[in-house]
Write a protein that holds these residues in place. Sequence first.
Motif, mmCIF file in Angstrom:
data_model
loop_
_atom_site.group_PDB
_atom_site.id
_atom_site.type_symbol
_atom_site.label_atom_id
_atom_site.label_comp_id
_atom_site.label_asym_id
_atom_site.label_seq_id
_atom_site.Cartn_x
_atom_site.Cartn_y
_atom_site.Cartn_z
ATOM 1 N N SER A 16 0.910 -1.169 0.087
ATOM 2 C CA SER A 16 -0.058 -0.167 -0.145
ATOM 3 C C SER A 16 0.759 1.233 0.070
ATOM 4 O O SER A 16 0.402 2.505 -0.552
ATOM 5 C CB SER A 16 -1.028 0.059 1.071
ATOM 6 O OG SER A 16 -0.211 -0.106 2.419
ATOM 7 N N ALA A 52 -13.529 7.812 8.325
ATOM 8 C CA ALA A 52 -11.973 7.935 7.764
ATOM 9 C C ALA A 52 -12.086 8.188 6.334
ATOM 10 O O ALA A 52 -11.455 8.884 5.816
ATOM 11 C CB ALA A 52 -11.378 6.901 8.415
ATOM 12 N N ASP A 56 -10.646 11.446 4.319
ATOM 13 C CA ASP A 56 -9.231 11.662 3.856
ATOM 14 C C ASP A 56 -9.370 11.269 2.231
ATOM 15 O O ASP A 56 -8.821 11.880 1.577
ATOM 16 C CB ASP A 56 -8.549 10.146 4.175
ATOM 17 C CG ASP A 56 -8.176 10.501 5.811
ATOM 18 O OD1 ASP A 56 -8.359 11.457 6.475
ATOM 19 O OD2 ASP A 56 -7.709 9.184 6.298
ATOM 20 N N GLU A 130 -8.629 -0.341 14.063
ATOM 21 C CA GLU A 130 -7.428 -0.014 13.507
ATOM 22 C C GLU A 130 -7.553 0.387 12.124
ATOM 23 O O GLU A 130 -6.419 0.204 11.488
ATOM 24 C CB GLU A 130 -6.090 -0.854 14.077
ATOM 25 C CG GLU A 130 -6.196 -0.968 15.586
ATOM 26 C CD GLU A 130 -5.169 -1.393 15.948
ATOM 27 O OE1 GLU A 130 -3.929 -1.970 15.145
ATOM 28 O OE2 GLU A 130 -5.042 -2.395 17.003
ATOM 29 N N PHE A 131 -8.615 0.858 11.521
ATOM 30 C CA PHE A 131 -8.556 0.972 10.274
ATOM 31 C C PHE A 131 -7.814 1.993 9.746
ATOM 32 O O PHE A 131 -7.847 3.179 10.300
ATOM 33 C CB PHE A 131 -10.058 1.160 9.583
ATOM 34 C CG PHE A 131 -10.233 1.489 8.327
ATOM 35 C CD1 PHE A 131 -10.169 0.586 7.204
ATOM 36 C CD2 PHE A 131 -10.580 2.771 7.795
ATOM 37 C CE1 PHE A 131 -10.284 0.823 5.953
ATOM 38 C CE2 PHE A 131 -10.749 3.236 6.539
ATOM 39 C CZ PHE A 131 -10.595 2.119 5.364
ATOM 40 N N ARG A 132 -7.230 1.726 8.556
ATOM 41 C CA ARG A 132 -6.462 3.050 7.773
ATOM 42 C C ARG A 132 -7.025 3.165 6.244
ATOM 43 O O ARG A 132 -7.225 1.984 5.805
ATOM 44 C CB ARG A 132 -4.978 2.459 7.715
ATOM 45 C CG ARG A 132 -4.363 2.486 9.270
ATOM 46 C CD ARG A 132 -2.931 1.820 9.180
ATOM 47 N NE ARG A 132 -2.759 0.676 8.384
ATOM 48 C CZ ARG A 132 -3.267 -0.682 9.048
ATOM 49 N NH1 ARG A 132 -3.503 -0.701 10.144
ATOM 50 N NH2 ARG A 132 -2.778 -1.583 7.999
ATOM 51 N N THR A 133 -7.113 4.312 5.890
ATOM 52 C CA THR A 133 -7.462 4.430 4.496
ATOM 53 C C THR A 133 -6.370 3.895 3.550
ATOM 54 O O THR A 133 -6.727 3.868 2.418
ATOM 55 C CB THR A 133 -7.927 6.074 4.352
ATOM 56 O OG1 THR A 133 -6.606 6.730 4.503
ATOM 57 C CG2 THR A 133 -9.155 6.552 5.009
ATOM 58 N N SER A 134 -5.214 3.656 3.880
ATOM 59 C CA SER A 134 -4.278 3.120 2.877
ATOM 60 C C SER A 134 -4.899 1.831 2.554
ATOM 61 O O SER A 134 -4.226 1.414 1.432
ATOM 62 C CB SER A 134 -2.980 3.094 3.616
ATOM 63 O OG SER A 134 -3.017 2.103 4.555
ATOM 64 N N ARG A 240 -4.322 -6.340 9.730
ATOM 65 C CA ARG A 240 -5.775 -6.396 9.809
ATOM 66 C C ARG A 240 -5.963 -6.741 11.297
ATOM 67 O O ARG A 240 -5.838 -7.867 11.550
ATOM 68 C CB ARG A 240 -6.172 -7.245 8.750
ATOM 69 C CG ARG A 240 -7.753 -7.223 8.755
ATOM 70 C CD ARG A 240 -8.296 -8.243 7.616
ATOM 71 N NE ARG A 240 -9.671 -8.019 6.998
ATOM 72 C CZ ARG A 240 -10.541 -8.556 7.533
ATOM 73 N NH1 ARG A 240 -10.307 -9.410 8.609
ATOM 74 N NH2 ARG A 240 -11.830 -8.329 7.244
#
Length: 319
Positions: A16, A52, A56, A130-134, A240
């Motif tokens: 990513s 998020a 973003d 712990e979600f990330r937009t990546s 994840r």
Amino acid sequence: MLPEVEAWLRGRTSSSADWALPELLAAKGRTTISVVLPARDEEETVGEIVAAIRRDLMEAAPLVDELVVIDSRSVDDTAARAARAGATVIAQDEVLPDLKPLDGKGEALWKSLAATSGDLLVFVDADLREFRTSFVTGLLGPLLADPSVVYVKGCYDRPLRNVQSGGGRVTELVARPLLNLHWPRLAGFVQPLAGEYAGRRSVLESVPFVTGYGVELALLIDLLELAGLDALAQVDLGRRVHSHQSTEALGGMAAQILQTSWSRLERQNMMVSLHRPSPRLAQFRRGADGHQVSVRDVAVAERPPMVTIPAYGADRPAR
């Protein structure tokens, strides 16, 4: 591992971090992008994920055009929290309402094709922590950079009870052995059952969707047959974290995946079927009087390619 798969791993696996947002915006052009979260009773996590993505990738940068939560008959506050966070929430059974409703995650994913309008669709599970937009930008990278890529799977580490790895038990015990045995060209996928993936509408609407937990396995097998290995890619999304299922629930998932693989083996003329597998699964729990059996139906229905549905064009929103 087949030499073809080793070459694919080198050429079609990225991270990513390789896909910077400014580069994706430059490559986007007139391509429209829909992000879809299938959700059932995920009130604890869905709002944070939606917020998020909207912050973003829609407000700070115009990458995502449409953010949709397909509510799969939730009985908690999932729909309200998703809407407050900025998603368009659509009830699963309100899409193509003339069709008999079916159950399962794959049904929500299939219905999302008729409820969205993007040229590219990104699917993200609604129970992520712990979600990330990546996650989203990573999955979009290969599709926006290379028109020959039609489908991208996420891969990642899956910690289990504070251990760095150990999640993905159905993957390791069922899905991976099946793929290595019968579809060795798919053996390079690190997380074949990953719930985070993206694809071009033109191919997703051209393959069937298993309605239950076999949907991810079926999509890999069917898209391999439709488009070939080099049209598929995978992106390392890092780590994840999500809630884990009980062993009993995992048994049901495994049974549906086995049913799905059986149907693909038959369809591709890879076996002579002497009998159809039983759709009944017996599992045991210890009770006051010893082990008690619980038998349930794990048969999986299947929806046809969306392009064969007469109401598809009329039901899908225009952009």
